[in-house]
Motif scaffolding. Structure first.
Motif, short mmCIF file in Angstrom:
data_model
loop_
_atom_site.label_atom_id
_atom_site.label_comp_id
_atom_site.label_asym_id
_atom_site.label_seq_id
_atom_site.Cartn_x
_atom_site.Cartn_y
_atom_site.Cartn_z
N ALA A 1 16.31 4.08 -11.02
CA ALA A 1 17.05 4.96 -11.92
C ALA A 1 16.27 6.22 -12.28
N LEU A 2 14.98 6.26 -11.95
CA LEU A 2 14.17 7.41 -12.31
C LEU A 2 14.36 8.57 -11.35
N GLY A 3 15.17 8.37 -10.31
CA GLY A 3 15.37 9.44 -9.34
C GLY A 3 14.13 9.65 -8.51
N ASN A 4 13.86 10.90 -8.16
CA ASN A 4 12.68 11.23 -7.36
C ASN A 4 11.51 11.44 -8.30
N PRO A 5 10.57 10.49 -8.36
CA PRO A 5 9.45 10.64 -9.30
C PRO A 5 8.48 11.73 -8.89
N TYR A 6 8.68 12.30 -7.72
CA TYR A 6 7.73 13.30 -7.22
C TYR A 6 8.31 14.71 -7.21
N ALA A 7 9.50 14.87 -7.79
CA ALA A 7 10.08 16.21 -7.85
C ALA A 7 9.17 17.11 -8.67
N PRO A 8 8.92 18.34 -8.24
CA PRO A 8 8.02 19.23 -8.97
C PRO A 8 8.53 19.51 -10.37
N SER A 9 7.61 19.59 -11.32
CA SER A 9 7.95 19.89 -12.71
C SER A 9 7.26 21.16 -13.13
N SER A 10 7.92 21.93 -13.98
CA SER A 10 7.34 23.18 -14.44
C SER A 10 6.12 22.94 -15.31
N ASP A 11 5.97 21.71 -15.82
CA ASP A 11 4.83 21.40 -16.67
C ASP A 11 3.60 21.01 -15.87
N GLU A 12 3.74 20.82 -14.57
CA GLU A 12 2.62 20.34 -13.75
C GLU A 12 2.00 21.50 -12.99
N PRO A 13 0.70 21.48 -12.81
CA PRO A 13 0.05 22.53 -12.03
C PRO A 13 0.46 22.45 -10.57
N ALA A 14 0.61 23.58 -9.96
CA ALA A 14 1.01 23.62 -8.54
C ALA A 14 -0.22 23.49 -7.66
N ASP A 15 -0.86 22.33 -7.73
CA ASP A 15 -2.09 22.13 -6.96
C ASP A 15 -1.89 21.20 -5.79
N GLY A 16 -0.63 20.83 -5.54
CA GLY A 16 -0.35 19.95 -4.41
C GLY A 16 -0.51 18.49 -4.73
N GLU A 17 -1.04 18.14 -5.91
CA GLU A 17 -1.21 16.74 -6.27
C GLU A 17 0.08 16.18 -6.84
N VAL B 1 0.84 -1.20 0.00
CA VAL B 1 0.00 0.00 0.00
C VAL B 1 0.88 1.25 0.00
N ALA B 2 1.93 1.24 0.81
CA ALA B 2 2.86 2.38 0.83
C ALA B 2 3.56 2.53 -0.51
N THR B 3 3.89 1.41 -1.16
CA THR B 3 4.53 1.44 -2.46
C THR B 3 3.61 2.07 -3.50
N GLY B 4 2.30 1.87 -3.35
CA GLY B 4 1.35 2.46 -4.27
C GLY B 4 1.43 3.97 -4.30
N ASN B 5 1.83 4.57 -3.19
CA ASN B 5 2.00 6.02 -3.13
C ASN B 5 3.43 6.46 -3.41
N ASP B 6 4.39 5.56 -3.19
CA ASP B 6 5.79 5.93 -3.39
C ASP B 6 6.60 4.65 -3.61
N VAL B 7 7.02 4.41 -4.86
CA VAL B 7 7.70 3.15 -5.17
C VAL B 7 9.06 3.05 -4.51
N ARG B 8 9.57 4.14 -3.96
CA ARG B 8 10.86 4.08 -3.30
C ARG B 8 10.81 3.20 -2.06
N VAL B 9 9.61 3.01 -1.50
CA VAL B 9 9.45 2.08 -0.37
C VAL B 9 9.95 0.69 -0.77
N MET B 10 9.49 0.21 -1.91
CA MET B 10 9.88 -1.13 -2.34
C MET B 10 11.34 -1.19 -2.77
N SER B 11 11.88 -0.09 -3.26
CA SER B 11 13.31 -0.07 -3.61
C SER B 11 14.15 -0.36 -2.37
N ILE B 12 13.81 0.29 -1.25
CA ILE B 12 14.55 0.07 -0.01
C ILE B 12 14.37 -1.37 0.47
#
Length: 708
Positions: free
Chosen positions: A377-393, A166-177
C-alpha cells in the motif's frame, strides 16, 4: 516459477479478499483472451482489463503503457506453454498481477509481476527486460527468479529464498510479487500429488506466511493461512467450515445488532464513521474455538470502524466506552505504538447484555489500507522526494529492523541447511521489542531475546568479549531476558583471548547470536567440546584458602602502629572489618587483656555497644604496613584469577590468603587478605583491582564476626 500450479480444488474462505478476487477474475475467460494473441499496438488487450480496472481504482493517473507492453511480451513468450490444469500459462502472471493491483501496487510492481516468470520459463533474458522496461523492473524480475536445480541440486530452494531475501533488502516489492505468486499457486494446488501439496503448504506455513505477516500484507496472509489449513488439517478445516455455515444460517446476528447500535451512538455524537462487520477467516475461527470452547454468534467476526482522521479514532473510542459497556482488559493502542509491520488500529471490546463480547477495531481509511496491504500500500518507496538530497542514494522506509537483522545473519549461515532451518526459526518469532542502548541508540529484538542476543546485535562477533550487562542500571547476567523498553548496557572485556561459552547458546534466541557462537565453537573444538571456557560454568582452576594461606587467620595478627589508651595491652585488628589507616577506629577489651580494634562503622561495634560493652580509645600512631581483607566481585571469564593477582602484585600487595567461591549465575566472588607496605596504598590497590576486565566491584570485607 509456477508451472506446477493446476486447477483450483482446495476450498478457500467463504468471505473476505479471496471471495472478492475470485469474483473478479475468471481464469477461463482470461485464457480465451490470451489465446487470441497480442492486440494491435497501443490498444489495451482485453485480457488485462480486470488488472487495469483495479489499478485505476488506486492510481487513476497511472501510465498504462508499461502494462500493455509487459503483457504483450509475457503473452508472446509464454505462448504454447500450458499449466497442468490445461489453461494457457499466461493466466498465472495475469492472476498474480490482479492480486497486486487489488492491493494497490503501483505500475512498476505490476509490470514486473506480468513478466515475473519470463526469464525463468522462456527465452527472454534479464538484459532484454532491462532494455525494454528499465533497471527497476529488471531488478524485481531477477529477485523472484528461481535458481536452477541443475546447478544447485537440493540447495536450490533455500538458496533461491536467500537470493530473494537479499533482493528484498534492497526493494521490498520483490517479496510482494513472491507472496502474490505463492497465493495464486496455493489457490490452484488441488491436482498436485498429495505429498507435493503437503510439502508446498509446509514451506508456505513456515516461510511465506510469516513474511506476509512481517510485511503487513494481512489480506494475503489470512488467505494463505486458510489454504494451508485446508491442506495440512483437512478434518479440522471441514469442522470449522461447518461451524461457519451453521452460524450463517442463524436468524439472529449479534454483530449486526451491535453494529446498528454503534452507528446510532456515533451519529448522535456527530462522528462520521463507517461501521462494518468483518467476518473471521477460517484459521481465526479455529483459534477462537480452541481458546473459548463453544462459539457464540459474536465470536465469528469483529466490528471495524473506519474514520477520516487519527483524532476521530479516539473520539470513537470515547463514545463507545461512554455509551456502551467496555471490556477494558481488551483495549490496545496500536496507533500510538504501531506494530513492527506498520499495523495501526485501536482495539477494544464491548459486552452485550447476554454476556457476548464483541471485539472492535477502530482505524482511519489509510490505516485500513495499510493493515490490509502492508508495504504494497505504500506505493513506490523509492520515488524521489523533494525533501531528499539528489545524491543518487535511495532510502528505503520499508526496511524494518527484523529484515536488516535477517540480512546480517544470513551472510554468516555456513550452508543452505543451516540457513533454511534458521530462517524458519527466526520467522517463527513474530513479536518484536525495542531495547534502548546505554549510548542512546536502540536495538530491535524478537520477544524473548536475552542480553546475549543484545550483545551480538550491537557488536557482532566482537560480542565474544562480553562479560556482563546492566539492565535498567542494575547488574544482570547475560541470560537475562529483556523486556520491551528496557535499557541495556553491555560490559565488554579487553582481553583479546575472550571467548564465548557453549552455555550462551541456551540463552541465544536470535540467529545472529546463535550462528556467531556456533562458528566460534566449531573453529575451537577443543575448548568448545571440553567446556573449558567457563563464562557460565567454572572459572580457571580455583585456589583455596589452604592453597595460598601463609600466615593463618587475619583476626589473630598483631596491629601495626595502633596506639591504645591502656598500658601493656595486646592489640589485634578485627578480621570482620580489617581496619587500616586512615579508617576511624575504636577498641573493645577481650579475654586475656587484649584489645580488638574495629572500624567505627563495623556492624559488630553497634552490636557490642548495645550490650553495654565499654569502648577503649585507640588511634593510629602513623602510617606503615597494614593487612586488609578485600572482596572482589566479578563476572566469570578465563584467566581472571591470574589477572587479578598480577594487578595486586604490581601494586606491591603481598597475598596472605585467598578464597574463590564457586561461581553462580555467571558471577564469582574472590576474597583476598593482603599485606601492604603502606596503608596509604590501599585506594590505589582497589582501583587497580576494579580495572581488571570482568571485575565490577571491590570492597573491604564486611564479614559478620563471632565473638570479638
Amino acid at each position: 516459477m509456477s508451472a506446477e500450479a493446476t486447477n483450483p480444488a482446495t476450498p478457500g474462505p467463504v468471505t473476505g479478499p479471496a471471495a472478492r478476487w475470485r469474483a473478479r477474475i475468471d481464469l477461463r475467460r482470461l485464457g480465451r483472451a490470451a489465446l487470441l494473441g497480442p492486440t494491435a499496438r497501443d490498444r489495451l488487450p482485453d485480457a488485462i482489463s480486470h488488472v487495469v480496472e483495479a489499478h485505476r481504482a488506486h492510481h487513476p493517473d497511472a501510465d498504462l503503457e508499461p502494462l500493455r507492453r509487459a503483457y504483450v511480451l509475457a503473452e508472446s513468450s509464454h505462448r504454447g506453454q500450458m499449466r497442468k490444469s490445461g489453461e494457457p500459462y499466461i493466466t498465472h502472471p495475469l492472476a498474480v498481477t490482479l492480486i497486486l493491483a487489488e492491493l494497490g501496487a503501483e505500475t512498476t510492481t505490476l509490470t514486473a509481476s506480468l513478466l515475473h516468470d519470463t526469464v525463468e520459463d522462456t527465452e527472454v533474458t534479464l538484459d532484454q527486460v532491462g532494455e525494454q522496461f528499465g533497471a527497476e523492473v529488471r531488478y524485481l524480475v531477477d529477485g523472484v527468479t528461481k535458481l536452477e536445480k541443475v546447478d544447485y541440486g537440493a540447495a536450490a530452494e533455500p538458496e533461491t529464498f536467500r537470493k530473494m531475501l537479499v533482493a528484498t533488502g534492497n526493494d521490498v516489492r520483490v517479496m510482494s510479487i513472491k507472496l502474490a505468486d505463492r497465493l495464486h499457486n496455493m489457490r490452484t494446488l488441488g491436482v498436485m500429488r498429495p505429498e507435493k501439496q503437503e510439502r508446498i503448504a509446509k514451506v508456505t506455513r513456515d516461510v511465506l506466511i510469516p513474511l506476509a505477516e512481517r510485511l503487513g500484507v494481512q489480506a494475503l496472509k489470512t488467505e494463505l493461512e486458510d489454504l494451508v489449513f485446508a491442506i495440512l488439517h483437512p478434518e479440522e478445516y471441514e469442522h470449522t467450515r461447518e461451524l461457519i455455515v451453521e452460524n450463517a444460517s442463524r436468524a439472529d446476528d449479534p454483530l449486526a445488532e451491535v453494529a446498528d447500535e454503534m452507528r446510532t451512538v456515533l451519529r448522535d455524537a456527530d462522528i462520521q464513521a463507517e461501521v462494518l462487520i468483518r467476518p473471521r477467516h477460517f484459521v481465526s475461527v479455529h483459534r477462537v474455538a480452541r481458546k473459548r470452547g463453544r462459539l457464540r454468534g459474536a465470536d465469528f467476526g469483529r466490528l471495524l470502524v473506519l474514520v477520516a482522521e487519527d483524532a476521530d479514532c479516539y473520539g470513537v473510542l470515547g463514545e463507545l466506552h461512554t455509551c456502551m459497556t467496555p471490556v477494558v482488559s481488551e483495549f490496545k493502542d496500536f496507533i500510538a505504538v504501531p506494530k513492527f509491520n506498520l499495523y495501526q488500529s485501536l482495539h477494544t471490546a464491548v459486552a452485550r447484555p447476554d454476556g457476548q463480547v464483541v471485539e472492535v477495531l477502530i482505524r482511519t481509511h489509510q490505516m485500513h489500507k495499510v493493515a490490509e496491504a502492508g508495504v504494497v500500500a505504500l506505493g513506490n518507496p523509492y520515488a524521489p522526494s523533494s525533501d531528499e538530497p539528489a545524491d543518487g542514494e535511495r532510502a528505503d522506509p520499508t526496511r524494518p529492523g527484523w529484515l536488516s537483522r535477517l540480512l546480517d545473519w544470513q551472510q554468516a549461515a555456513p550452508d543452505p541447511d543451516t540457513f533454511w532451518s534458521t530462517l524458519r526459526e527466526d520467522l517463527a518469532q513474530n513479536r518484536e521489542i525495542t531495547v534502548f542502548r546505554a549510548d542512546g541508540g536502540t536495538l530491535g529484538l524478537p520477544e524473548g531475546a536475552s542480553c546475549v542476543d543484545a550483545a551480538y546485535a550491537q557488536y557482532g562477533e566482537d560480542a565474544h568479549a562480553c562479560i556482563g550487562a546492566r539492565v535498567n542500571g542494575r547488574l544482570a547476567t547475560l541470560s537475562t531476558v529483556l523486556k520491551d523498553g528496557d535499557t541495556v548496557e553491555l560490559l565488554m572485556g579487553q582481553d583479546p583471548a575472550s571467548e564465548p561459552s557453549r552455555e550462551w547458546l541456551e540463552h541465544a534466541h536470535t540467529p545472529a547470536a546463535r550462528i556467531a557462537i556456533q562458528r566460534w565453537l566449531a573453529a575451537h573444538p577443543a575448548t568448545g567440546e571440553e567446556g573449558e571456557r567457563p563464562a557460565e560454568s567454572a572459572p580457571a582452576p580455583r585456589p583455596t584458602t589452604e592453597a595460598l594461606s601463609t600466615e593463618g587467620s587475619s583476626t589473630a595478627r598483631p596491629a601495626a602502629n595502633v596506639v591504645v589508651d591502656q598500658p601493656d595491652a595486646t592489640v589485634r585488628l578485627a578480621g570482620c572489618c580489617t581496619p587500616v589507616p586512615p579508617d576511624e577506629i575504636t577498641g573493645f577489651a577481650v579475654r586475656g587483656g587484649a584489645v580488638t580494634v574495629h572500624r567505627v562503622l563495623c556492624t559488630a561495634v553497634a552490636r557490642m555497644k548495645s550490650t553495654g560493652r565499654p569502648e577503649i580509645a585507640v588511634h593510629w600512631g602513623g602510617t606503615s604496613e597494614c593487612r586488609v581483607t578485600l572482596v572482589a566481585e566479578s563476572f566469570v571469564r578465563p584467566h581472571l584469577l591470574a589477572d587479578l593477582t598480577e594487578a595486586m602484585a604490581t601494586e606491591g600487595a603481598e597475598i596472605v590468603s585467598a578464597t574463590v567461591e564457586p561461581p553462580a549465575q555467571q558471577r564469582v566472588r574472590h576474597t583476598y587478605t593482603v599485606q601492604l607496605p603502606d596503608a596509604a596504598d590501599l585506594p590505589a590497590l582497589m582501583r587497580a583491582m576494579r580495572n581488571v576486565a570482568g571485575v565490577y566491584d571491590v570492597s573491604r570485607t564486611q564479614t559478620q564476626p563471632g565473638m570479638s
